[in-house]
Design a protein around this motif. Structure first.
Motif, PDB file in Angstrom:
ATOM      1  N   ALA A  54       0.838  -1.203   0.000  1.00  0.00           N
ATOM      2  CA  ALA A  54       0.000   0.000   0.000  1.00  0.00           C
ATOM      3  C   ALA A  54       0.873   1.253   0.000  1.00  0.00           C
ATOM      4  O   ALA A  54       0.600   2.210  -0.735  1.00  0.00           O
ATOM      5  CB  ALA A  54      -0.936  -0.012   1.201  1.00  0.00           C
ATOM      6  N   VAL A  59      -1.545   3.958  -1.826  1.00  0.00           N
ATOM      7  CA  VAL A  59      -2.987   3.752  -1.702  1.00  0.00           C
ATOM      8  C   VAL A  59      -3.301   3.306  -0.278  1.00  0.00           C
ATOM      9  O   VAL A  59      -2.412   2.869   0.459  1.00  0.00           O
ATOM     10  CB  VAL A  59      -3.519   2.679  -2.690  1.00  0.00           C
ATOM     11  N   ASP A  60      -4.550   3.406   0.102  1.00  0.00           N
ATOM     12  CA  ASP A  60      -5.004   2.879   1.386  1.00  0.00           C
ATOM     13  C   ASP A  60      -4.997   1.363   1.294  1.00  0.00           C
ATOM     14  O   ASP A  60      -5.346   0.796   0.253  1.00  0.00           O
ATOM     15  CB  ASP A  60      -6.432   3.379   1.673  1.00  0.00           C
ATOM     16  N   VAL A  61      -4.595   0.701   2.357  1.00  0.00           N
ATOM     17  CA  VAL A  61      -4.531  -0.760   2.344  1.00  0.00           C
ATOM     18  C   VAL A  61      -5.892  -1.368   1.990  1.00  0.00           C
ATOM     19  O   VAL A  61      -5.955  -2.428   1.366  1.00  0.00           O
ATOM     20  CB  VAL A  61      -3.975  -1.301   3.693  1.00  0.00           C
ATOM     21  N   ASP A  63      -7.794  -0.452  -0.291  1.00  0.00           N
ATOM     22  CA  ASP A  63      -7.904  -0.483  -1.753  1.00  0.00           C
ATOM     23  C   ASP A  63      -7.294  -1.744  -2.350  1.00  0.00           C
ATOM     24  O   ASP A  63      -7.512  -2.043  -3.518  1.00  0.00           O
ATOM     25  CB  ASP A  63      -7.236   0.740  -2.380  1.00  0.00           C
ATOM     26  N   LEU A  64      -6.519  -2.464  -1.549  1.00  0.00           N
ATOM     27  CA  LEU A  64      -5.851  -3.668  -2.036  1.00  0.00           C
ATOM     28  C   LEU A  64      -6.614  -4.948  -1.717  1.00  0.00           C
ATOM     29  O   LEU A  64      -6.196  -6.034  -2.098  1.00  0.00           O
ATOM     30  CB  LEU A  64      -4.442  -3.770  -1.428  1.00  0.00           C
TER      31      LEU A  64
END
Length: 78
Positions: A54, A59-61, A63-64
């Motif tokens: 991330a 990105v925000d975790v 989003d993964l």
């Protein structure tokens, strides 16, 4: 017929950012084969590694990871 759930969205985020598995492997100091397994959801990174991913992708975790509340997307395993 076995099915598996796509748990992570690492490949999707890489494609959105026009980055490669190889690039991510270099950022994390990981074997490209390991990153490939994460991208195909045949293996999953640990939580610490997911946080590193991330950060590398900015990105925000969340989003993964695919939401567990949404309808699960299944992929056929041969």
């Amino acid at each position: 017929m076995e099915r598996k759930v796509d748990i992570n969205r690492i490949k999707v985020v890489l494609v959105e950012q026009k980055k490669t598995n190889k690039w991510l492997a270099e950022q994390l100091g990981k074997d490209p084969a390991t990153v490939s397994k994460w991208c195909t959801n045949t293996a999953q990174p640990g939580l610490d590694t997911l946080l590193q991913i991330a950060k590398a992708l900015d990105v925000d975790v969340k989003d993964l990871i695919n939401s567990s509340k949404e309808e699960a997307k299944y992929v056929r395993i041969s």
